[in-house]
Write an enzyme that holds these catalytic residues in place. Structure first.
Site, PDB file in Angstrom:
ATOM      1  N   ASP A  13       0.815  -1.221   0.000  1.00 27.99           N
ATOM      2  CA  ASP A  13       0.000   0.000   0.000  1.00 27.99           C
ATOM      3  C   ASP A  13       0.847   1.269   0.000  1.00 27.99           C
ATOM      4  OD1 ASP A  13      -2.314  -1.659   0.254  1.00 27.99           O
ATOM      5  OD2 ASP A  13      -1.845  -1.841   2.382  1.00 27.99           O
ATOM      6  N   LYS A  16       2.045   1.921  -5.185  1.00 22.56           N
ATOM      7  CA  LYS A  16       2.713   1.373  -6.382  1.00 22.56           C
ATOM      8  C   LYS A  16       1.902   1.610  -7.642  1.00 22.56           C
ATOM      9  CE  LYS A  16       3.003  -2.684  -4.453  1.00 22.56           C
ATOM     10  NZ  LYS A  16       2.751  -2.347  -3.070  1.00 22.56           N
ATOM     11  N   GLY A  40      -4.301  -4.551  -4.105  1.00 19.97           N
ATOM     12  CA  GLY A  40      -5.262  -3.547  -4.551  1.00 19.97           C
ATOM     13  C   GLY A  40      -4.479  -2.336  -5.021  1.00 19.97           C
ATOM     14  N   HIS A  41      -4.494  -2.091  -6.306  1.00 15.77           N
ATOM     15  CA  HIS A  41      -3.726  -0.964  -6.854  1.00 15.77           C
ATOM     16  C   HIS A  41      -4.684   0.118  -7.338  1.00 15.77           C
ATOM     17  CE1 HIS A  41      -0.085  -3.818  -7.583  1.00 15.77           C
ATOM     18  NE2 HIS A  41      -0.255  -3.503  -6.321  1.00 15.77           N
ATOM     19  N   GLN A 225       2.072  -6.081  -2.956  1.00 14.34           N
ATOM     20  CA  GLN A 225       2.422  -6.096  -1.527  1.00 14.34           C
ATOM     21  C   GLN A 225       3.746  -5.345  -1.289  1.00 14.34           C
ATOM     22  OE1 GLN A 225       1.471  -9.576  -2.788  1.00 14.34           O
ATOM     23  NE2 GLN A 225      -0.576  -8.786  -2.495  1.00 14.34           N
ATOM     24  N   THR A 240       2.667 -12.472   3.470  1.00 15.28           N
ATOM     25  CA  THR A 240       1.900 -13.145   2.437  1.00 15.28           C
ATOM     26  C   THR A 240       2.702 -14.383   2.020  1.00 15.28           C
ATOM     27  OG1 THR A 240       0.616 -12.823   0.421  1.00 15.28           O
ATOM     28  CG2 THR A 240       2.799 -11.778   0.473  1.00 15.28           C
ATOM     29  N   ARG A 306      -6.195   0.715   7.726  1.00 16.22           N
ATOM     30  CA  ARG A 306      -4.766   0.391   7.853  1.00 16.22           C
ATOM     31  C   ARG A 306      -4.218   0.952   9.147  1.00 16.22           C
ATOM     32  NH1 ARG A 306      -3.958   2.461   1.793  1.00 16.22           N
ATOM     33  NH2 ARG A 306      -4.750   0.630   0.720  1.00 16.22           N
ATOM     34  N   LYS A 332       3.032  10.043  -1.141  1.00 18.11           N
ATOM     35  CA  LYS A 332       2.156  10.577  -0.093  1.00 18.11           C
ATOM     36  C   LYS A 332       2.842  11.584   0.838  1.00 18.11           C
ATOM     37  CE  LYS A 332      -1.640   7.533   0.182  1.00 18.11           C
ATOM     38  NZ  LYS A 332      -2.490   6.679   0.974  1.00 18.11           N
ATOM     39  N   LEU A 333       3.772  12.322   0.270  1.00 15.65           N
ATOM     40  CA  LEU A 333       4.446  13.361   1.056  1.00 15.65           C
ATOM     41  C   LEU A 333       3.422  14.360   1.603  1.00 15.65           C
ATOM     42  CD1 LEU A 333       7.279  14.571   1.813  1.00 15.65           C
ATOM     43  CD2 LEU A 333       6.954  16.097  -0.131  1.00 15.65           C
TER      44      LEU A 333
HETATM   45  P1  IMP Z   1      -2.733 -12.918   2.239  1.00 13.07           P
HETATM   46  O1  IMP Z   1      -1.800 -12.393   1.217  1.00 13.07           O
HETATM   47  O2  IMP Z   1      -4.193 -12.703   1.895  1.00 13.07           O
HETATM   48  O3  IMP Z   1      -2.446 -14.344   2.622  1.00 13.07           O
HETATM   49  O4  IMP Z   1      -2.520 -12.052   3.587  1.00 13.07           O
HETATM   50  C1  IMP Z   1      -1.313 -12.144   4.348  1.00 13.07           C
HETATM   51  C2  IMP Z   1      -0.932 -10.785   4.906  1.00 13.07           C
HETATM   52  O5  IMP Z   1      -0.569  -9.923   3.834  1.00 13.07           O
HETATM   53  C3  IMP Z   1      -2.062 -10.062   5.655  1.00 13.07           C
HETATM   54  O6  IMP Z   1      -1.482  -9.307   6.699  1.00 13.07           O
HETATM   55  C4  IMP Z   1      -2.623  -9.125   4.599  1.00 13.07           C
HETATM   56  O7  IMP Z   1      -3.254  -8.012   5.171  1.00 13.07           O
HETATM   57  C5  IMP Z   1      -1.346  -8.744   3.882  1.00 13.07           C
HETATM   58  N1  IMP Z   1      -1.579  -8.312   2.497  1.00 13.07           N
HETATM   59  C6  IMP Z   1      -1.848  -9.077   1.423  1.00 13.07           C
HETATM   60  N2  IMP Z   1      -1.970  -8.321   0.321  1.00 13.07           N
HETATM   61  C7  IMP Z   1      -1.761  -7.060   0.684  1.00 13.07           C
HETATM   62  C8  IMP Z   1      -1.710  -5.814  -0.038  1.00 13.07           C
HETATM   63  O8  IMP Z   1      -1.878  -5.722  -1.245  1.00 13.07           O
HETATM   64  N3  IMP Z   1      -1.443  -4.711   0.710  1.00 13.07           N
HETATM   65  C9  IMP Z   1      -1.199  -4.759   2.041  1.00 13.07           C
HETATM   66  N4  IMP Z   1      -1.237  -5.892   2.746  1.00 13.07           N
HETATM   67  C10 IMP Z   1      -1.510  -7.040   2.072  1.00 13.07           C
END
Ligand code: IMP
Length: 430
Positions: A13, A16, A40-41, A225, A240, A306, A332-333
């Site tokens: 987050d 990117k 999520g982009h 991520q 992840t 978040r 995000k400055l």
């Molecule tokens: P998973 O990828 O769904 O297995 O989640 C594992 C960890 O990665 C959790 O803490 C999620 O919140 C985090 N996570 C997965 N994808 C993202 C992302 O795109 N942005 C931020 N955190 C993520």
């Protein structure tokens, strides 16, 4: 011609999507190489917001080729829905501008059920996953029983694999997790239908990239991520299930490391994290609220709030090293506008000892206390600023100090969500 990897240096987050979109102007092909629809982009172009989870952010530029590499785990249903969503927003998408590696492992319905069942069983110790089945799908990949996109094109092979997988996973769901099981015919029929829809997109991404590079084209690798969520180099087990660092771009798309010219590390001007796990600079005071509110810090995938905190130089130094970051894109400055004093974590202390490098053990990180350095903030708005020299002096000093602490220069500075609210100081494709 140049080939550039973009990765997140914190817990994801970092913004990117916007930087990928910005730099796509200089690329011919944009590739996703890991993760899945847990990402999520968000991109804002001419006032229109696009939220993408799986399709590379390059898709908003119609003349670019987008590819999904073998390192991704793909939920075919979500993929088709995202294509429909993007088409509704006016983006032309077909098998000629969106390619999908036949080697990409699929997220099956039982992976999602397992993800939920495991988290429920863990109770307080849960990872806080996105519930998209990402972990179980990656497990099947390394267990060599995963079902890949290309398998959908061979009915007999697909049926055999599905039967084997269901016999194993249904047993676990029923007997270990006391959860509902899946019916073979129903999953088979759904996926064979999805296979027909996916077929025009399926191909050889490694070959596509090789041919593109031989033709003098530039490739942009879009990470998902962030480094602290890397399955090895992050805060394990609160991570992840994929390798999120730059090296993963080669493995996850089928190109060699010698083809890469530049690694952009996306660095948010403060820190955020979603899900569980250690976060030394986390704030639960009014500054944390300011960051959450001004930065709209809600997950693009799950909508979860978040966790927010001060900039952590130990985290970003770790990311600079593990990714081989060439230059950072500071995002995000503007969210820091209006804060009287800024704090930067330069190191940690634990049991009276100073720690300058990321501890390997998440339990140790949990007990680390940040060492803060304070800097004056600024009251002026930096929203949309596109010239470093026009930034308030305090903002310039903050950026220069971050560069010193993490050991790389700011190549890009972002001061708002729109493409135009950016200054490129060094173009990674130049
Ligand atoms: P998973 O990828 O769904 O297995 O989640 C594992 C960890 O990665 C959790 O803490 C999620 O919140 C985090 N996570 C997965 N994808 C993202 C992302 O795109 N942005 C931020 N955190 C993520």
């Amino acid at each position: 011609m140049a080939n550039v990897i973009i990765v997140g240096t914190q817990w994801g987050d970092e913004g990117k999507g916007k930087i990928v979109d910005l730099l796509t102007e200089y690329a011919d092909v944009v590739v996703r190489f890991q993760g899945g629809n847990n990402a999520g982009h968000t991109l804002v172009v001419d006032g229109t917001t696009y939220i993408l989870h799986l399709i590379p952010s390059g898709i908003v530029r119609p003349d670019k080729i987008c590819a999904i590499g073998n390192g991704v785990v793909l939920d075919p249903q979500s993929f088709m829905e995202e294509i429909e969503y993007a088409k509704k927003l006016g983006l032309p998408i077909s098998g000629s501008n969106l390619r999908l590696s036949s080697l990409t492992n699929m997220i099956m319905p039982y992976h999602k059920a397992l993800d939920h069942a495991r988290e429920a069983r863990k109770g307080k110790a849960k990872i806080g996953t996105t519930g998209r089945g990402i972990g179980p799908a990656y497990e099947d990949r390394v267990a060599r029983r995963g079902i890949r996109v290309g398998d959908l094109l061979n009915r007999e092979l697909f049926e055999n694999k599905l039967r084997d997988n269901l016999s194993y996973h249904n047993f676990m769901l029923e007997n270990y997790y006391s959860a509902p099981t899946f019916n073979f015919e129903s999953v088979r029929d759904d996926f064979l239908k999805l296979g027909e829809a996916l077929a025009p997109y399926i191909g050889d991404v490694s070959l596509l990239l090789d041919e593109a590079m031989k033709a003098g084209k530039s490739v942009l690798y879009e990470g998902a991520q962030g480094t602290m969520l890397d399955v090895d180099h992050g805060t394990y087990p609160f991570v992840t299930s994929s390798s999120t660092i730059a090296g993963s771009a080669c493995i996850g798309s089928g190109v060699g490391p010698t083809t890469i010219d530049y690694v952009v590390g996306i660095v948010k001007a403060y820190t955020t994290r979603v899900g569980s796990g250690p976060f030394p600079t986390e704030l639960s005071d009014s500054v944390g609220e300011h960051l959450a509110k001004q930065g709209h810090e809600f997950g693009a995938t799950t909508g979860r709030a978040r966790r927010c905190g001060w900039f952590d130089a130990v985290v970003v130094r770790h990311a600079v090293r593990t990714n081989g970051v060439s230059g950072m894109a500071l995002t995000k400055l503007d969210v820091l506008d209006g804060l009287e004093t800024l704090k930067i974590c330069t190191a940690y202390t634990r049991n009276g000892k100073t720690i300058e490098n990321m501890p390997a053990d998440a339990a140790i990180l949990e007990s680390c206390v940040p060492v803060y350095e304070e800097m004056p903030g600024w009251t002026e708005s930096t929203v949309g600023a596109t010239d470093f020299t026009q930034l308030p002096k305090a903002a310039q000093n903050y950026i220069r100090r971050l560069e010193e602490l993490v050991g790389v220069k700011a190549a890009i500075i972002s001061t708002g969500p729109d493409r135009v609210q950016t200054e490129i100081l060094e173009n990674p494709f130049a």
